[in-house]
Scaffold this motif. Structure first.
Motif, mmCIF file in Angstrom:
data_model
loop_
_atom_site.group_PDB
_atom_site.id
_atom_site.type_symbol
_atom_site.label_atom_id
_atom_site.label_comp_id
_atom_site.label_asym_id
_atom_site.label_seq_id
_atom_site.Cartn_x
_atom_site.Cartn_y
_atom_site.Cartn_z
ATOM 1 N N GLY A 1 8.235 5.538 26.197
ATOM 2 C CA GLY A 1 8.484 4.475 25.229
ATOM 3 C C GLY A 1 8.233 4.951 23.817
ATOM 4 N N ALA A 2 8.647 4.128 22.866
ATOM 5 C CA ALA A 2 8.399 4.394 21.449
ATOM 6 C C ALA A 2 7.880 3.106 20.823
ATOM 7 C CB ALA A 2 9.673 4.846 20.745
ATOM 8 N N MET A 3 6.832 3.234 20.002
ATOM 9 C CA MET A 3 6.241 2.072 19.346
ATOM 10 C C MET A 3 6.301 2.236 17.836
ATOM 11 S SD MET A 3 2.864 1.290 21.687
ATOM 12 C CE MET A 3 2.661 -0.358 20.988
ATOM 13 N N SER A 4 6.519 1.131 17.148
ATOM 14 C CA SER A 4 6.546 1.133 15.689
ATOM 15 C C SER A 4 5.816 -0.101 15.199
ATOM 16 C CB SER A 4 7.991 1.131 15.182
ATOM 17 O OG SER A 4 8.032 1.152 13.772
ATOM 18 N N LEU A 5 5.032 0.060 14.134
ATOM 19 C CA LEU A 5 4.242 -1.041 13.596
ATOM 20 C C LEU A 5 4.925 -1.655 12.376
ATOM 21 C CD1 LEU A 5 0.642 0.537 13.685
ATOM 22 C CD2 LEU A 5 1.861 -0.703 15.502
ATOM 23 N N ASP A 6 4.802 -2.963 12.256
ATOM 24 C CA ASP A 6 5.193 -3.669 11.042
ATOM 25 C C ASP A 6 3.910 -4.032 10.299
ATOM 26 O OD1 ASP A 6 7.873 -3.630 11.843
ATOM 27 O OD2 ASP A 6 7.650 -5.512 12.945
ATOM 28 N N LEU A 7 3.831 -3.679 9.020
ATOM 29 C CA LEU A 7 2.617 -3.909 8.240
ATOM 30 C C LEU A 7 2.874 -4.924 7.142
ATOM 31 C CD1 LEU A 7 1.435 -0.196 7.845
ATOM 32 C CD2 LEU A 7 0.826 -1.834 9.637
ATOM 33 N N GLY A 8 1.889 -5.778 6.919
ATOM 34 C CA GLY A 8 1.989 -6.762 5.856
ATOM 35 C C GLY A 8 0.612 -7.233 5.451
ATOM 36 N N GLU A 9 0.380 -7.323 4.148
ATOM 37 C CA GLU A 9 -0.908 -7.771 3.630
ATOM 38 C C GLU A 9 -2.070 -6.983 4.223
ATOM 39 O OE1 GLU A 9 -1.273 -11.958 4.101
ATOM 40 O OE2 GLU A 9 0.446 -12.414 2.819
ATOM 41 N N ASP A 10 -1.879 -5.682 4.328
ATOM 42 C CA ASP A 10 -2.946 -4.763 4.754
ATOM 43 C C ASP A 10 -3.357 -4.961 6.215
ATOM 44 O OD1 ASP A 10 -4.190 -2.545 3.684
ATOM 45 O OD2 ASP A 10 -6.096 -3.572 3.417
ATOM 46 N N GLU B 1 -0.005 6.811 2.458
ATOM 47 C CA GLU B 1 -1.280 7.253 3.030
ATOM 48 C C GLU B 1 -2.023 6.088 3.657
ATOM 49 O OE1 GLU B 1 -0.201 7.990 0.015
ATOM 50 O OE2 GLU B 1 0.230 10.135 0.299
ATOM 51 N N ARG B 2 -1.983 4.918 2.981
ATOM 52 C CA ARG B 2 -2.643 3.732 3.517
ATOM 53 C C ARG B 2 -1.950 3.251 4.788
ATOM 54 N NH1 ARG B 2 -6.748 1.188 5.225
ATOM 55 N NH2 ARG B 2 -6.795 -1.072 4.900
ATOM 56 N N ARG B 3 -0.645 3.333 4.834
ATOM 57 C CA ARG B 3 0.095 2.975 6.040
ATOM 58 C C ARG B 3 -0.356 3.836 7.218
ATOM 59 N NH1 ARG B 3 5.408 0.566 5.137
ATOM 60 N NH2 ARG B 3 5.667 0.071 2.936
ATOM 61 N N GLU B 4 -0.418 5.135 6.977
ATOM 62 C CA GLU B 4 -0.794 6.045 8.055
ATOM 63 C C GLU B 4 -2.239 5.836 8.487
ATOM 64 O OE1 GLU B 4 1.192 8.032 9.895
ATOM 65 O OE2 GLU B 4 2.718 6.975 8.751
ATOM 66 N N GLU B 5 -3.095 5.524 7.533
ATOM 67 C CA GLU B 5 -4.496 5.245 7.873
ATOM 68 C C GLU B 5 -4.592 4.037 8.801
ATOM 69 O OE1 GLU B 5 -8.551 3.513 5.768
ATOM 70 O OE2 GLU B 5 -6.936 4.288 4.509
ATOM 71 N N LEU B 6 -3.840 2.982 8.490
ATOM 72 C CA LEU B 6 -3.839 1.803 9.354
ATOM 73 C C LEU B 6 -3.286 2.142 10.729
ATOM 74 C CD1 LEU B 6 -2.637 -1.031 6.938
ATOM 75 C CD2 LEU B 6 -4.855 -0.873 8.063
ATOM 76 N N GLY B 7 -2.242 2.963 10.747
ATOM 77 C CA GLY B 7 -1.683 3.381 12.031
ATOM 78 C C GLY B 7 -2.675 4.174 12.859
ATOM 79 N N GLY C 1 0.799 -1.219 0.000
ATOM 80 C CA GLY C 1 0.000 0.000 0.000
ATOM 81 C C GLY C 1 0.834 1.273 0.000
ATOM 82 N N SER C 2 0.156 2.386 -0.212
ATOM 83 C CA SER C 2 0.805 3.695 -0.243
ATOM 84 C C SER C 2 1.140 4.167 1.173
ATOM 85 C CB SER C 2 -0.123 4.714 -0.903
ATOM 86 O OG SER C 2 -1.291 4.888 -0.100
#
Length: 326
Positions: free
Chosen positions: A265-274, A173-179, A170-171
């Motif tokens: 703390g700091a959090m980061s997401l891993d995205l895969g297959e939407d 924008e799509r990453r940020e939307e999921l976040g 995804g784009s």
């Protein structure tokens, strides 16, 4: 008037840091390696030696220094308490060539953790060739091997990483939307939405380094992960903590702040297959200090416990999420 040599070094510094950080996963170590590499380049130029490509020369020195650092750091990593995660990076001070999404993925926790399974030489080949587009001939010189050996190392490293690396098509924008949806659902304790967003085999990792309470080992599975996330959010909300959205290591993420605005703390997401396939939480204060004032995690947990015993729900279901500057 600006010294042309100093201007050149300033222009090359971000690129040296970019290579070193991806090799080491540590901001402080990457800064030290980049500084030493720049110093060696400066001394070489001072001696009047001709350097056809200062950028390539610097990348070579940086990678070799990073390889040496990795070899000495391996014993420390093996005795590290709990899960090891990279030091979070909010705004990489590096040149951004074409392919911004690909560069962001090469900064992700998912990618950097996978690199831990490679030898220092394999890591150097993969980063220099696949991320920064150096030719195999140049890479071979860096690691002191023949070009065909460098190609073989690249194939082996690429195969090992590809087997476990999540892919998200995804784009931005799509990453940020999921976040946005993920952090909003966590704040509300919305188990249904989290169920929709989390991959069935999602992994939750926490890095406290033995300095503060954290997960002893990774949690796996959507049900366990979403319950842990909602519990964390409720604890933080009771203690007056809040979340500020940010891009962490090139991915949707957030900073967790105590009631005084200090970093917890700091959090980061891993995205895969939407979907979210990984949630990474760094609470080791030593890995947060470069981002700003660090708060007291233990004091926050004490406040959360006291508020729970008193039945204080004044802060709502969970952490308040603020949209930060990414």
């Amino acid at each position: 008037m600006t010294d042309p040599r100093e201007k050149l070094l300033a222009e090359l510094r971000p690129g040296a840091f970019a290579v070193a950080y991806r090799m080491l996963g540590s901001v402080s170590e990457a800064e030290d390696v980049a500084q030493e590499a720049l110093l060696r380049l400066h001394e070489t130029l001072e001696r009047g030696e001709r350097i056809e490509s200062p950028r390539a020369y610097l990348a070579t020195v940086t990678a070799r220094l990073a390889i040496d650092e990795l070899r000495s750091a391996r014993a420390r990593r093996e005795t590290y308490v709990g899960e090891w995660l990279p030091e979070p990076l909010l705004d990489e001070p590096a040149e951004q060539p074409a392919g911004r999404v690909e560069m962001a993925e090469s900064l992700s926790f998912a990618f950097l953790v996978l690199l831990e399974s490679l030898t220092p030489e394999e890591r150097a080949v993969l980063i220099l060739h696949d991320v920064f587009d150096y030719g195999y001939g140049e890479v071979a010189q860096v690691i002191g091997k023949r070009e065909d050996n460098a190609r073989q190392l690249a194939v082996r490293a690429r195969r090992r990483v590809a087997e476990r690396r999540p892919r998200f098509e995804g784009s931005e924008e799509r990453r940020e939307e999921l976040g946005d949806r993920f952090f909003a659902a966590t704040e509300r304790g919305d188990m249904k939405t989290l169920e929709e967003l989390l991959s069935r085999d999602v992994v939750l990792r926490g890095d406290g380094g033995g300095k503060v309470p954290a997960l002893a080992r990774a949690l796996r599975g959507a049900d366990r992960v979403r319950r842990a996330l909602v519990n964390w959010s409720r604890q933080g909300g009771r203690a007056g903590a809040s979340v500020r959205r940010a891009r962490v290591n090139g991915q949707p993420g957030a900073l967790i702040l105590d009631r005084d605005g200090a970093l917890i703390g700091a959090m980061s997401l891993d995205l895969g297959e939407d979907r979210v396939v990984g949630v990474n939480s760094v609470v080791n204060p030593d890995k947060l200090a470069h981002l700003g004032p660090v708060g007291d995690m233990r004091a926050l947990l004490v406040r959360a416990k006291a508020a729970e015993e008193e039945g204080d729900d004044a802060h709502g279901v969970g952490l308040e999420v603020h949209r930060g500057v990414s």
